[in-house]
Design an enzyme around this catalytic site. Structure first.
Site, PDB file in Angstrom:
ATOM      1  N   ARG A 160       0.888  11.940  -9.761  1.00 14.13           N
ATOM      2  CA  ARG A 160       1.406  10.605  -9.418  1.00 14.13           C
ATOM      3  C   ARG A 160       2.799  10.358 -10.013  1.00 14.13           C
ATOM      4  O   ARG A 160       3.545   9.525  -9.538  1.00 14.13           O
ATOM      5  CB  ARG A 160       0.473   9.504  -9.957  1.00 14.13           C
ATOM      6  CG  ARG A 160      -0.931   9.512  -9.359  1.00 14.13           C
ATOM      7  CD  ARG A 160      -1.681   8.262  -9.814  1.00 14.13           C
ATOM      8  NE  ARG A 160      -3.110   8.328  -9.558  1.00 14.13           N
ATOM      9  CZ  ARG A 160      -3.693   7.949  -8.420  1.00 14.13           C
ATOM     10  NH1 ARG A 160      -2.972   7.504  -7.426  1.00 14.13           N
ATOM     11  NH2 ARG A 160      -5.004   8.031  -8.282  1.00 14.13           N
ATOM     12  N   GLU A 171       0.850  -1.197   0.000  1.00 20.21           N
ATOM     13  CA  GLU A 171       0.000   0.000   0.000  1.00 20.21           C
ATOM     14  C   GLU A 171       0.883   1.244   0.000  1.00 20.21           C
ATOM     15  O   GLU A 171       1.985   1.243   0.546  1.00 20.21           O
ATOM     16  CB  GLU A 171      -0.904  -0.063   1.246  1.00 20.21           C
ATOM     17  CG  GLU A 171      -1.790   1.130   1.506  1.00 20.21           C
ATOM     18  CD  GLU A 171      -2.850   1.386   0.443  1.00 20.21           C
ATOM     19  OE1 GLU A 171      -2.492   1.476  -0.745  1.00 20.21           O
ATOM     20  OE2 GLU A 171      -4.028   1.546   0.810  1.00 20.21           O
ATOM     21  N   ASP A 186      -3.732   6.033   6.240  1.00 18.81           N
ATOM     22  CA  ASP A 186      -4.203   7.279   6.840  1.00 18.81           C
ATOM     23  C   ASP A 186      -5.072   6.920   8.051  1.00 18.81           C
ATOM     24  O   ASP A 186      -4.554   6.735   9.141  1.00 18.81           O
ATOM     25  CB  ASP A 186      -4.975   8.028   5.744  1.00 18.81           C
ATOM     26  CG  ASP A 186      -5.293   9.455   6.103  1.00 18.81           C
ATOM     27  OD1 ASP A 186      -4.355  10.264   6.180  1.00 18.81           O
ATOM     28  OD2 ASP A 186      -6.476   9.773   6.298  1.00 18.81           O
TER      29      ASP A 186
END
Ligand code: IMP
Ligand code: MG
Length: 174
Positions: A165, A99, A103
Site C-alpha cells: 500500500r 474509493e 471492480d
C-alpha cells in the site's frame, strides 16, 4: 517491484496520479460551491487518495471513514458486506464517497444504496480507478480518475494480500 511471489511494473506514475487528483478536486470545488459536503472514504484502500483529494478541496466540508466487513450469509446470494464506523448523521447531507478502485461495482453500489436509505440529500462517488470490463452491476460514478484494464493493481493504498500500500505510484502485475 516484488511483493511476495509476484512482480509488478509501473502503471500510473506519481505525477500522473497527482495531476488527475488535482483535476477531480477542482471539479468537486466547482460542483459543490456553497455546499458543505461530507466526504466518506472507504478504508483501507482509499486512505492516500482521500488525503490527496482533501488537500486540494477549498470547500467547507467534513471527512469521515467507513470500513466494510465481509461475512457469508447462508443463502444463495453469497457474501454480504456490513458497513462499519459510520457515526455521522447523513440525513439531508451531500455525500461524496471516495474509493480507491471499482471492480465488479458491488461494493460501491451497496454503499450508495445504504446512504440513500439513510436519507442523504445526494450521493456521488469519486473513484481513483475503474475497471470497466469487470463491472457486473450498474453504478453511476460521477468522478473517475483512470479507467484501467481488468488486471490486478497495487500501490498508493491498494494492496496485494495486505502488502504494497505504501507507494507513491500504482503498479500492475507483470
Ligand atoms: P468490487 O466490489 O468488486 O467493486 O471491489 C472493490 C474492492 O475490491 C476495492 O475496494 C478493492 O479493495 C478491491 N480490489 C478490486 N480490484 C483490485 C485490484 O486490482 N487491486 C487491489 N484491490 C482490488
Ligand atoms: Mg477498497
Amino acid at each position: 517491484m516484488k511483493i511476495k511471489d509476484k512482480t509488478f511494473k509501473i502503471l500510473i506514475s506519481e505525477k500522473e496520479l497527482q495531476s488527475k487528483i488535482l483535476a477531480i478536486s477542482k471539479a468537486i470545488n466547482k460542483d459543490y460551491k456553497d455546499k458543505t459536503p461530507l466526504f466518506i472514504g472507504i478504508l483501507n484502500g482509499s486512505f492516500m487518495f482521500v488525503a490527496d483529494i482533501l488537500k486540494n478541496i477549498s470547500l467547507q466540508c467534513e471527512i469521515s471513514f467507513i470500513k466494510l466487513a465481509s461475512y457469508t450469509e447462508m443463502t444463495s446470494s453469497g457474501s454480504v458486506k456490513e458497513l462499519l464506523g459510520l457515526n455521522e448523521n447523513i440525513f439531508k447531507r451531500d455525500i461524496i464517497i471516495l474509493e480507491d478502485i471499482i471492480d465488479s461495482g458491488k461494493t460501491i453500489s451497496s454503499v450508495i444504496e445504504e446512504f440513500k436509505l439513510r436519507g442523504a440529500e445526494s450521493v456521488e462517488v469519486a473513484t481513483l480507478l475503474l475497471k470497466p470490463d469487470a463491472l457486473k452491476v450498474e453504478a453511476d460514478i460521477k468522478y473517475i480518475g483512470f479507467e484501467i484494464s481488468n488486471e490486478f493493481v497495487v500501490g498508493y493504498g491498494l494492496d496485494y494480500d495486505g502488502l504494497g500500500r505504501n507507494t507513491k505510484a500504482i503498479y500492475q502485475l507483470k
